[in-house]
Design an enzyme around this catalytic site. Structure first.
Site, PDB file in Angstrom:
ATOM      1  N   LYS A   1      41.289  47.043   3.678  1.00 31.51           N
ATOM      2  CA  LYS A   1      41.756  48.329   4.065  1.00 31.51           C
ATOM      3  C   LYS A   1      42.178  47.983   5.619  1.00 31.51           C
ATOM      4  O   LYS A   1      41.566  47.577   6.839  1.00 31.51           O
ATOM      5  CB  LYS A   1      40.930  49.444   4.136  1.00 31.51           C
TER       6      LYS A   1
ATOM      7  N   SER B   1      36.518  58.723   0.929  1.00 28.34           N
ATOM      8  CA  SER B   1      38.378  58.709   0.970  1.00 28.34           C
ATOM      9  C   SER B   1      38.359  57.234  -0.160  1.00 28.34           C
ATOM     10  O   SER B   1      38.913  56.357   0.237  1.00 28.34           O
ATOM     11  CB  SER B   1      38.840  57.541   2.676  1.00 28.34           C
TER      12      SER B   1
ATOM     13  N   SER C   1      42.462  58.671   1.632  1.00 32.97           N
ATOM     14  CA  SER C   1      42.787  57.345   2.197  1.00 32.97           C
ATOM     15  C   SER C   1      43.158  55.843   1.543  1.00 32.97           C
ATOM     16  O   SER C   1      43.754  55.229   2.241  1.00 32.97           O
ATOM     17  CB  SER C   1      42.613  57.292   3.858  1.00 32.97           C
TER      18      SER C   1
END
Length: 513
Positions: free
Chosen positions: A103, A202, A178
């Site tokens: 990420k 997330s 996210s």
């Protein structure tokens, strides 16, 4: 020079295996533990595995938009070197040569770490996050940085400055957020597994939307050093994988004490794969009725009820319970998270860090223009809200009250775990929604986190695993919540269901097949 008989035999054995499994073996469809086995048996090389993923990225990334930065050339070069080390016997890890996606809020030395924001568009990290160091120590191969909602603020990955990521099960739908880039990349088989971060769901919510496994570890189990902070008391790094075994393997790599993170918990290292027994006889599972009430889609409820029956069939003891305080969790979460975001993002001012505006006439205007240009609408919204609840006139009424409710939420969970081993809830009240349907309605978007935020407030571990699909062939996720540092229990409970239900054998995204 003639090759040895052993080398010739291995070459033809490899050729035979490929013919029998086919190119026959679809490398990108394999789990990490299957890739490890084939590497160990000399059926595949790291270069072959990495090239299969690079080819798929080159072919399919344009449709999914999971990456902010790809490192395909670097990955292939590293794979060749690892294969050479393996031939000479210099490899110490059986994970060496396995690719991974990261990420884009985790610092990777010499690589852009943008948090999917214009504010950090050109930021190249000068150091590695602790979790990235751990991966490098095992010779894993970084395929690139994965897209996300800007500064991890969002539930759909529509708030990225660079692009909107699509859900591989339906490209018109969101992958969640996210960590939407991480979940979509795993589901689309652009990476075999990935790292995400979870502040209020997330990791788990996008895992649910994309039909993969997402684990949020206990707060303090995994070092946050090198994670660009959103809300420091809630953030936690964790794995997104194809199955539960891979989640346990990746947790083994990233869990552990780190002196550079003052919230890191010092405890003996564990091998979480040893917990995967598949036996849940006598396991006490609590079903909080508040998580199955108004707002939960009927098809989601139906699949969760079927999952509950599966656990009963496997010998678990299942009871309905009440977590009454949970109804206050969402409001509590957004007050605390926004307050901490306001504080953490104060450093991005165009002088110390981040984008600097070109047009300004004084210092105040430099600050205002840089932050106005550098941050997107959702980040600005949360900073403003956080600054408001921290202001002298409203601190006691909002922030202090939220911290008091947080204590009550923790106590409610403590009480539940006195009787139950695991709590079972939906991961999300709905399946993945269509792009654009909620991005202009912040309140409706925030409600996507209603089943997950209480886990972060209490600092507990939670895992999302797929438990079926709805009538439109969109995945539905089941959340299992455990007591602090009892990841073994939720991993084993998830593994038992996974073995019985066999989601990956029944359902596949239509994308790319």
């Amino acid at each position: 020079m003639l090759k040895s008989k052993r080398e010739i035999c291995l070459k033809y054995q490899k050729l035979y295996n490929k013919m029998m499994g086919g190119i026959l073996v679809d490398i990108t469809n394999l789990t990490v533990h299957e890739l490890m086995e084939k590497l160990g048996n000399n059926e595949l090389t790291s270069e072959e595995i990495t090239k299969a993923y690079v080819d798929r990225i080159n072919d399919k990334e344009k449709d999914v938009n999971a990456f902010v930065t790809t490192l395909c050339d670097e990955a292939l070069e590293k794979a060749k070197k690892i294969d050479e080390k393996r031939k000479s016997g210099d490899i110490k890890s059986n994970l060496a040569g396995i690719p991974i996606g990261i990420k884009d809020n985790l610092c990777t030395k010499g690589v852009k770490t943008t948090c999917s924001s214009r504010m950090l568009e050109d930021f190249i990290a000068p150091y590695d996050a602790t979790v990235v160091e751990n991966l490098n120590n095992e010779d894993l191969i970084d395929l690139g940085k994965l897209n996300m909602d800007e500064f991890a603020m969002g539930a759909s990955t529509e708030y990225s400055y660079f692009k909107k990521t699509s859900n591989p099960w339906n490209l018109k739908r969101v992958p969640g957020g996210s960590s939407g880039g991480s979940a979509a990349a795993v589901a689309a088989e652009l990476v075999p597994w990935a790292l995400g971060s979870d502040t209020g769901g997330s990791i788990r919510q996008p895992a649910s939307f994309c039909g993969v496994v997402g684990l949020k570890p206990t707060y303090g189990l995994v070092s946050r050093y090198g994670l660009v902070a959103f809300a420091s008391s809630l953030d936690q790094i964790g794995p997104i994988t194809k199955d539960v075994t891979d989640a346990a393997i990746l947790l083994n790599l990233i869990a552990g004490h780190d002196e550079r993170d003052t919230t890191s918990y010092d405890m003996p290292k564990k091998d979480y794969t040893k917990a995967l027994k598949g036996d849940v006889k006598g396991l006490k599972i609590g079903i909080p009725k508040e998580y199955f009430g108004e707002g939960i889609n009927e098809e989601v409820k139906e699949k969760l009820e079927e999952a509950i029956e599966t656990y009963k069939k496997l010998g678990a003891e299942v009871e309905e319970i009440s977590l009454d305080i949970a109804k206050y969790a969402l409001a509590t979460y957004y007050i605390i998270a926004c307050a901490e975001a306001s504080s953490n993002l104060g450093r991005f001012d165009g002088i110390r860090y981040g984008h600097r505006a070109e047009n300004f006439s004084n210092l105040k205007e430099l600050y205002r223009n840089s932050r106005s240009e550098g941050f997107g609408a959702e980040v600005k919204r949360r900073i403003i809200l956080g600054t408001y609840v921290l202001s002298s006139g409203y601190y006691d009424a909002y922030y202090k009250k939220a911290q008091q409710v947080r204590t009550l939420v923790k106590r409610e969970f403590d009480k539940a775990f006195e009787k139950y081993d695991v709590l079972l809830t939906p991961t999300s009240p709905t399946v993945a929604f269509e792009m654009g349907t909620r991005s202009n309605n912040p309140l409706e978007m925030y409600l996507a986190d209603i089943c997950t935020v209480s886990v972060n407030i209490a600092g507990l571990p939670g895992i999302s695993i797929p438990c079926g699909v709805n009538s439109e062939n969109m995945p539905i996720g089941m959340q299992l919540i455990g007591n602090k540092f009892e990841e073994e229990k939720i991993l084993n409970a998830a593994y038992a269901f996974e073995k019985e239900y066999r989601f990956r054998d029944k359902f596949r995204p239509s994308f790319g097949k």
